[in-house]
Every structure is written in C-alpha cells, then in structure tokens.
Design a protein around this motif. Structure first.
Motif, PDB file in Angstrom:
ATOM      1  N   GLY A 114      20.627  10.842  -9.364  1.00 36.58           N
ATOM      2  CA  GLY A 114      21.665  10.305  -8.499  1.00 36.58           C
ATOM      3  C   GLY A 114      21.874   8.823  -8.751  1.00 36.58           C
ATOM      4  N   PRO A 115      22.814   8.216  -8.051  1.00 31.32           N
ATOM      5  CA  PRO A 115      23.116   6.799  -8.248  1.00 31.32           C
ATOM      6  C   PRO A 115      22.105   5.848  -7.612  1.00 31.32           C
ATOM      7  CG  PRO A 115      24.535   7.717  -6.557  1.00 31.32           C
ATOM      8  CD  PRO A 115      23.759   8.868  -7.128  1.00 31.32           C
ATOM      9  N   LEU A 116      21.147   6.390  -6.855  1.00 30.33           N
ATOM     10  CA  LEU A 116      20.105   5.566  -6.230  1.00 30.33           C
ATOM     11  C   LEU A 116      18.838   6.394  -6.133  1.00 30.33           C
ATOM     12  CD1 LEU A 116      19.465   2.854  -4.792  1.00 30.33           C
ATOM     13  CD2 LEU A 116      20.095   3.971  -2.634  1.00 30.33           C
ATOM     14  N   PHE A 117      17.752   5.888  -6.736  1.00 31.23           N
ATOM     15  CA  PHE A 117      16.481   6.611  -6.707  1.00 31.23           C
ATOM     16  C   PHE A 117      15.353   5.593  -6.584  1.00 31.23           C
ATOM     17  CE2 PHE A 117      12.914   8.856  -8.892  1.00 31.23           C
ATOM     18  CZ  PHE A 117      12.748   9.855  -7.939  1.00 31.23           C
ATOM     19  N   LEU A 118      14.822   5.454  -5.366  1.00 28.95           N
ATOM     20  CA  LEU A 118      13.874   4.387  -5.078  1.00 28.95           C
ATOM     21  C   LEU A 118      12.449   4.618  -5.579  1.00 28.95           C
ATOM     22  CD1 LEU A 118      15.051   3.408  -1.484  1.00 28.95           C
ATOM     23  CD2 LEU A 118      15.810   2.521  -3.702  1.00 28.95           C
ATOM     24  N   PRO A 119      11.939   5.847  -5.644  1.00 33.18           N
ATOM     25  CA  PRO A 119      10.547   6.003  -6.098  1.00 33.18           C
ATOM     26  C   PRO A 119      10.273   5.417  -7.479  1.00 33.18           C
ATOM     27  CG  PRO A 119      11.254   8.007  -5.000  1.00 33.18           C
ATOM     28  CD  PRO A 119      12.476   7.125  -5.129  1.00 33.18           C
ATOM     29  N   GLY A 120      11.267   5.411  -8.356  1.00 25.79           N
ATOM     30  CA  GLY A 120      11.055   4.832  -9.685  1.00 25.79           C
ATOM     31  C   GLY A 120      10.679   3.373  -9.628  1.00 25.79           C
ATOM     32  N   ALA A 121      11.268   2.633  -8.696  1.00 26.88           N
ATOM     33  CA  ALA A 121      10.943   1.215  -8.563  1.00 26.88           C
ATOM     34  C   ALA A 121       9.487   1.025  -8.151  1.00 26.88           C
ATOM     35  CB  ALA A 121      11.873   0.564  -7.538  1.00 26.88           C
ATOM     36  N   PHE A 122       8.991   1.905  -7.289  1.00 34.67           N
ATOM     37  CA  PHE A 122       7.597   1.805  -6.864  1.00 34.67           C
ATOM     38  C   PHE A 122       6.647   2.183  -7.998  1.00 34.67           C
ATOM     39  CE2 PHE A 122       9.539   2.050  -2.614  1.00 34.67           C
ATOM     40  CZ  PHE A 122       8.882   0.995  -2.011  1.00 34.67           C
ATOM     41  N   GLU A 123       7.049   3.143  -8.832  1.00 30.70           N
ATOM     42  CA  GLU A 123       6.217   3.482  -9.983  1.00 30.70           C
ATOM     43  C   GLU A 123       6.130   2.296 -10.937  1.00 30.70           C
ATOM     44  OE1 GLU A 123       5.608   6.878 -13.430  1.00 30.70           O
ATOM     45  OE2 GLU A 123       7.346   7.006 -12.108  1.00 30.70           O
ATOM     46  N   LEU A 124       7.250   1.621 -11.149  1.00 24.67           N
ATOM     47  CA  LEU A 124       7.257   0.426 -11.980  1.00 24.67           C
ATOM     48  C   LEU A 124       6.338  -0.646 -11.391  1.00 24.67           C
ATOM     49  CD1 LEU A 124       8.357  -1.304 -14.296  1.00 24.67           C
ATOM     50  CD2 LEU A 124      10.357  -1.805 -12.871  1.00 24.67           C
TER      51      LEU A 124
ATOM     52  N   VAL B  79       0.828  -1.200   0.000  1.00 31.87           N
ATOM     53  CA  VAL B  79       0.000   0.000   0.000  1.00 31.87           C
ATOM     54  C   VAL B  79       0.870   1.262   0.000  1.00 31.87           C
ATOM     55  CG1 VAL B  79      -1.751   1.281   1.268  1.00 31.87           C
ATOM     56  CG2 VAL B  79      -1.897  -1.195   1.128  1.00 31.87           C
ATOM     57  N   SER B  80       2.022   1.181   0.664  1.00 25.61           N
ATOM     58  CA  SER B  80       2.872   2.366   0.750  1.00 25.61           C
ATOM     59  C   SER B  80       3.515   2.722  -0.581  1.00 25.61           C
ATOM     60  CB  SER B  80       3.971   2.168   1.801  1.00 25.61           C
ATOM     61  OG  SER B  80       4.966   1.276   1.349  1.00 25.61           O
ATOM     62  N   ALA B  81       3.530   1.789  -1.546  1.00 25.53           N
ATOM     63  CA  ALA B  81       4.142   2.079  -2.841  1.00 25.53           C
ATOM     64  C   ALA B  81       3.528   3.320  -3.478  1.00 25.53           C
ATOM     65  CB  ALA B  81       3.988   0.871  -3.770  1.00 25.53           C
ATOM     66  N   GLY B  82       2.210   3.425  -3.418  1.00 27.78           N
ATOM     67  CA  GLY B  82       1.546   4.600  -3.984  1.00 27.78           C
ATOM     68  C   GLY B  82       1.924   5.871  -3.264  1.00 27.78           C
ATOM     69  N   ASN B  83       2.102   5.775  -1.958  1.00 30.18           N
ATOM     70  CA  ASN B  83       2.480   6.962  -1.197  1.00 30.18           C
ATOM     71  C   ASN B  83       3.909   7.394  -1.480  1.00 30.18           C
ATOM     72  OD1 ASN B  83       0.200   7.849   0.498  1.00 30.18           O
ATOM     73  ND2 ASN B  83       0.276   5.754   1.271  1.00 30.18           N
ATOM     74  N   VAL B  84       4.794   6.450  -1.772  1.00 29.26           N
ATOM     75  CA  VAL B  84       6.159   6.819  -2.157  1.00 29.26           C
ATOM     76  C   VAL B  84       6.144   7.575  -3.484  1.00 29.26           C
ATOM     77  CG1 VAL B  84       8.417   5.930  -2.834  1.00 29.26           C
ATOM     78  CG2 VAL B  84       7.238   4.938  -0.877  1.00 29.26           C
ATOM     79  N   VAL B  85       5.355   7.088  -4.433  1.00 30.86           N
ATOM     80  CA  VAL B  85       5.252   7.774  -5.722  1.00 30.86           C
ATOM     81  C   VAL B  85       4.663   9.166  -5.543  1.00 30.86           C
ATOM     82  CG1 VAL B  85       4.126   7.710  -7.984  1.00 30.86           C
ATOM     83  CG2 VAL B  85       5.142   5.633  -7.039  1.00 30.86           C
ATOM     84  N   LEU B  86       3.631   9.288  -4.704  1.00 32.34           N
ATOM     85  CA  LEU B  86       3.056  10.609  -4.426  1.00 32.34           C
ATOM     86  C   LEU B  86       4.074  11.527  -3.752  1.00 32.34           C
ATOM     87  CD1 LEU B  86      -0.532   9.703  -3.174  1.00 32.34           C
ATOM     88  CD2 LEU B  86       0.052  10.956  -5.254  1.00 32.34           C
ATOM     89  N   GLY B  87       4.854  10.967  -2.832  1.00 26.64           N
ATOM     90  CA  GLY B  87       5.869  11.770  -2.161  1.00 26.64           C
ATOM     91  C   GLY B  87       6.876  12.350  -3.124  1.00 26.64           C
ATOM     92  N   ASP B  88       7.185  11.584  -4.167  1.00 30.30           N
ATOM     93  CA  ASP B  88       8.095  12.082  -5.204  1.00 30.30           C
ATOM     94  C   ASP B  88       7.400  13.107  -6.085  1.00 30.30           C
ATOM     95  OD1 ASP B  88      10.320  12.173  -7.069  1.00 30.30           O
ATOM     96  OD2 ASP B  88       9.106  10.890  -8.366  1.00 30.30           O
ATOM     97  N   ARG B  89       6.228  12.779  -6.595  1.00 25.79           N
ATOM     98  CA  ARG B  89       5.548  13.664  -7.544  1.00 25.79           C
ATOM     99  C   ARG B  89       5.151  14.998  -6.930  1.00 25.79           C
ATOM    100  NH1 ARG B  89       1.444   9.555 -10.811  1.00 25.79           N
ATOM    101  NH2 ARG B  89       3.079   8.224 -11.720  1.00 25.79           N
ATOM    102  N   LEU B  90       4.791  14.986  -5.664  1.00 29.19           N
ATOM    103  CA  LEU B  90       4.357  16.214  -4.990  1.00 29.19           C
ATOM    104  C   LEU B  90       5.517  16.979  -4.365  1.00 29.19           C
ATOM    105  CD1 LEU B  90       1.162  14.762  -3.270  1.00 29.19           C
ATOM    106  CD2 LEU B  90       1.207  16.400  -5.175  1.00 29.19           C
ATOM    107  N   GLY B  91       6.722  16.428  -4.444  1.00 28.39           N
ATOM    108  CA  GLY B  91       7.883  17.106  -3.876  1.00 28.39           C
ATOM    109  C   GLY B  91       7.945  17.057  -2.363  1.00 28.39           C
ATOM    110  N   LEU B  92       7.218  16.112  -1.753  1.00 30.29           N
ATOM    111  CA  LEU B  92       7.173  16.044  -0.294  1.00 30.29           C
ATOM    112  C   LEU B  92       8.513  15.614   0.292  1.00 30.29           C
ATOM    113  CD1 LEU B  92       3.650  14.379  -0.006  1.00 30.29           C
ATOM    114  CD2 LEU B  92       4.228  16.732   0.606  1.00 30.29           C
ATOM    115  N   TYR B  93       9.134  14.603  -0.317  1.00 33.28           N
ATOM    116  CA  TYR B  93      10.450  14.176   0.171  1.00 33.28           C
ATOM    117  C   TYR B  93      11.477  15.298   0.006  1.00 33.28           C
ATOM    118  CZ  TYR B  93       8.802   9.290   0.172  1.00 33.28           C
ATOM    119  OH  TYR B  93       8.129   8.117   0.421  1.00 33.28           O
TER     120      TYR B  93
END
Length: 351
Positions: free
Chosen positions: A98-108, A23-37
């Motif tokens: 950067g050399p590590l970007f985790l939100p992309g994996a959740f979008e996939l 369930v948190s996968a969607g929230n990680v993607v939102l955190g990236d898209r909304l600039g929250l992180y």
C-alpha cells in the motif's frame, strides 16, 4: 544548581514516551511478522481469539495487545476485554504493497541500532561504517520504509512531472537506476513501461543479488538487468533517464556521482533525484520528520559517506540547496523541484 521541578517532570514525561516508543519498535515488527495486525484488522478479538487466529501463544499475545493499546496502536474495550483496530491504523500497519506501511520503518530502526557498538568507536575515531556492514534488517527495512512512497508517487506523479520523460518511456527508453538497493524502484518502472529497458546498480552485492531475484519474480527480467557498481562507475551511456532514490546523500562522493550521471545521459536526458524531505537549515528541520532523519543519518548515512572516498558527508537532511549545488558543480544547467511528500523531495536535473 536550581532545578525547576515542573520542567524536570515535563522532560521525564517526554523521556517515558520516547522509551516506550523505542521498546515498542520490536513489537510492531513482531505484529507484522506474526500477522497479528492483519488478523486483528478482520474484526475485534480478545487476546485468546487473536492467538487462535494467528496460531500464537495467548499469554504472549495478551502482553503484546496491552502494550499496543497503551501506545494507541490498537483500541481496547474494557467491558469486553477485547481489542480492535481503526480502519486508518489497519491501512498503515497491514499492507506492505500500500501507499503507507509503518512496520518497515521500525525494522529499519531495529537494524540500525545493532550498530551501536561500532558507532561508538566511529564517534571516537571518525571512521566510517559501510552500508554493507550493517545488520540484514537494514536492507530489508529500508526497502519497506521507502517502497510505499514509490508505489504511490513514482509512476503516477514523479515521472509525469519530468519534461517529456513519460512519452519516451512509453515508446522505449534506456534507464539507469543508481543506488537501487533491492530494486524496488527499478522493478516498478519496468512494470509500468514494458517498452523500455532498465539497468539497476548498487555497490552492495547482496542487494544486487536480491534485486535480480525480485525482477525475476515480477516477470520483468527480460528488460531489467543489475550490476554491482558504485554511482561513480555504473556502466553504459546515452541514457534517456537516470534515477537515484534516497541515496545521493549517502555517498562519500556525490559530486563524482553527479558528474558520472551527466556523462552517461543522452543530450536531452533527465536525472530524477529523490531525496529525504528537508529544509536548508537546521532550524527548519527541528520537527518530527527531521528528528527521524537526523537519527537515521547518524547511524546510516553519515557513516556510509565517511567510509567512502570523496570528502562529502551530506547526511539525510542536506536540503534542496545542497543537492542543487552538487548538480550545478557537476555541470547541470537546469535544476528544479518537481514534487514532494511528507518524507521526500523530488528534483529534476538536466544538461
């Protein structure tokens, strides 16, 4: 049936962790898209302060932050009712270049899961699902998942490890990048080696269109071109280098692709093969990385291979022996591993 209560509750605990992660996968993607992180990485904030920084609604942000703290993605200060990020988590969650970007994996992952209804039918019929038939998030998420690794290793480590390839690229080489997707790898090489020319190919016309756009934006369109073509049909010959990044195992006919690569290479050319990290046996892959790849492979890699002629469905955990066998059967006489990361194994094949 005798149920061991302790074992049952241990499994229920495992399930709760998996469900929360899903369930948190969607929230990680939102955190990236909304600039929250990105906004939280600038300094600690209450939910209201973070909402103000990002132009978002405080009530939504409150719930989002609580879930992120429960999952360990952000830190919570109960006394101040404020949240923050460690430098390490900010590093992994805020920089797509950067050399590590985790939100992309959740979008996939989210894009892959959209195929559940079709995959249910495919399990019953054995039919394939082509890469081009997936949700748009799959294409973008795949690039975001793998591109950081290419940024970190391709030019700095993998190409220098190929016998003589870097000198050729610096002087002016001809390169074919097959299965190029959005062209991340193609553009990276073109930026690093301005004297060389590059042809990227992919059977998915939507990805090829996006790749051409990315090359123009990067200012390398004068030495990069793209074509809609499968790995068994890409055009041209006499290439000093052919590359394939995380795609050989997806093909229904990897042997046909390998034979075509062999025919397209110059006599002293090299094939750079980047594939998902995997052992040669199922037992070797029963680990967190194997779990990621086996599950992605069920949704993406195997269905795509089954949608194509050729009779192969290697899957994302094919392992080094299987890749070497494909190369050997295609007529390559030299094969070696030249690099590895937590997510990839890197090989060189030569005539």
């Amino acid at each position: 049936m005798a149920i061991d209560t302790d074992r049952l509750m241990e499994f229920v605990g495992q399930f709760a962790g998996d469900l929360g992660a899903t369930v948190s996968a969607g929230n990680v993607v939102l955190g990236d898209r909304l600039g929250l992180y990105l906004a939280l990485a600038t300094g600690p904030a209450t939910a209201g302060e973070l909402a103000q920084r990002t132009g978002t609604d405080p009530r939504y942000v409150t719930e989002w932050l609580r879930g992120q703290a429960a999952g360990g993605y952000v830190e919570y200060d109960a006394k101040a009712d404020a949240y923050s990020m460690t430098e390490e988590k900010a590093f992994a969650l805020t920089d797509p270049d950067g050399p590590l970007f985790l939100p992309g994996a959740f979008e996939l992952a989210l894009g892959s899961l959209a195929a559940v209804p079709r995959l249910e039918d495919a399990f019953r019929t054995g039919a394939g699902i082509g890469w081009h038939e997936h949700d748009e998030q799959v294409f973008h998420g795949c690039e975001q998942f793998f591109r950081p690794g290419y940024l970190a290793h391709l030019v700095a480590e993998w190409i220098p490890a190929l016998d003589g390839a870097q000198a050729k690229l610096e002087q002016g080489a001809r390169v074919a990048d097959i299965g190029c997707g959005h062209g991340a790898s193609t553009v990276l090489m073109a930026e690093a080696f301005p004297a060389s020319t590059f042809v990227g190919s992919d059977y998915h016309d939507g990805s090829v269109h996006e790749a051409s756009k990315r090359a123009a934006e990067a200012g390398v369109a004068d030495r990069v071109s793209f074509e809609v073509a499968g790995a068994q049909q890409f055009t041209g010959g006499g290439y000093d280098l052919v590359t394939s990044f995380d795609c050989l195992h997806d093909m229904g006919d990897p042997l046909g692709a390998a034979r075509h690569v062999r025919s397209a290479l110059a006599p002293d050319g090299a094939w750079l093969i980047v594939e998902p990290a995997a052992g040669d046996t199922v037992a070797e892959n029963l680990n967190p990385v194997g779990r990621v790849y086996y599950n992605f492979s069920t949704f993406l890699c195997v269905p795509n291979a089954l949608s194509q002629p050729g009779g192969y469905a290697l899957g994302a955990q094919a392992g080094e022996k299987a890749i070497q066998q494909v190369c050997t059967d295609a007529g390559f006489t030299r094969f070696r591993r030249i690099g590895e990361t937590p997510f990839n194994l890197v090989y060189e094949a030569r005539l």
